[in-house]
Scaffold this active site. Structure first.
Site, PDB file in Angstrom:
ATOM      1  CD  GLU A  11      -2.955  -1.142   2.282  1.00 38.04           C
ATOM      2  OE1 GLU A  11      -2.538  -0.676   3.355  1.00 38.04           O
ATOM      3  OE2 GLU A  11      -4.061  -1.681   2.161  1.00 38.04           O
ATOM      4  CD  GLU A  42       4.817 -21.228  11.516  1.00 39.55           C
ATOM      5  OE1 GLU A  42       4.878 -21.509  12.721  1.00 39.55           O
ATOM      6  OE2 GLU A  42       3.917 -20.527  11.018  1.00 39.55           O
TER       7      GLU A  42
END
Length: 270
Positions: A81, A112
């Protein structure tokens, strides 16, 4: 101090399946109300990390977010953004998620848990000591993130983190930790809820504050935003009208000519 994983503790509520929809959403809302207060307690830590981010970006460095699952997605969201909001290059703020871009939409098994891939992912983007890396992990125990920050520390790369457990391995690894303790989730262990909300609030603070200090905001307006749709073009025209006290037609002419709010205001004042 003994490390207690508060994000995994039992919910303060039980028998959720017996609740009405109104009861469920009321309880979730009550829990959500506590998040900004938890963030408030971490403001000194947030300020310290943002100062480091601003210094690196002003010196030509980049900001990296590194996370897995929800945390990784939130980092990518915040990074993605920045270009449309502030008109900065896509390479200035970079979000990396364990498992690569496929993991944005679908969980990638065991991604992960890698002790090496986080650093590999950073090296693939030519990470240097000019840059800064913020690891994001609600639990503060994600190996992918912790091991990458350890390598950052070894290579004189400033490391920060956002976590929701005090004294977690991640917080102890990061040079500039942010610890927002939101307590047990309404749905036990579902850290996409309060923890995710807390992380998003902190991420908003980091990039918004940094971009303001980089001069990407004038007054309270996004004068460098990308004009990528009709809504934003209209907002830009209104900003120019207000700043220069001119008609919509005149503002539109300036915007069409310079294709940027800041430049339109600058040249409109000449």
């Amino acid at each position: 101090m003994n490390f207690i994983k508060i994000t995994e503790q039992d919910s303060n509520y039980n028998n959720l399946e017996e609740m009405s929809i109104r009861e469920i959403i009321t309880c979730i809302n009550n829990e959500d109300k506590t998040v900004p207060l938890a963030v408030e307690k971490a403001l000194p830590q947030i300020e310290a990390l943002i100062k480091q981010v601003v210094a690196k970006l002003k010196n030509g460095g980049r900001l990296f977010y590194l996370g897995a699952g929800t945390s990784g997605r939130l980092g990518i969201l915040d990074a993605s953004e920045c270009p449309p909001t502030f008109g900065v290059p896509h390479e200035l703020v970079i979000g990396i998620i364990a498992g690569g871009d496929n993991a944005i939409r679908k969980a990638v098994e065991n991604a992960e848990d890698s002790l090496t891939q986080g650093w590999i992912d950073l090296k693939e983007r030519d990470i240097t000591s000019n840059d800064i890396v913020i690891g994001i992990a609600a639990s503060g125990t994600t190996p992918y993130v912790i091991s990458a920050l350890e390598k950052c520390n070894e290579n004189n790369i400033i490391s920060g983190c956002i976590t929701c457990n005090k004294q977690s391995p991640l917080a102890l690894t990061a040079k500039f930790p942010i610890e927002v303790t939101v307590g047990p989730e309404f749905l036990t262990g579902s850290s996409r809820m309060k923890a995710g909300t807390a992380q998003k609030l902190v991420l908003n603070m980091i990039t918004t504050s940094a971009m303001i200090h980089l001069g990407k905001v004038k007054g309270n307006k996004m004068v460098d935003m990308q004009l990528s749709n009709n809504k934003l073009v209209e907002r830009a025209v209104n900003m120019i009208m207000s700043e220069l006290n001119i008609s919509k037609f005149e503002a539109s002419l300036l915007l069409n000519k310079y294709d940027n709010v800041r430049d339109s205001i600058y040249h409109g004042r000449k």
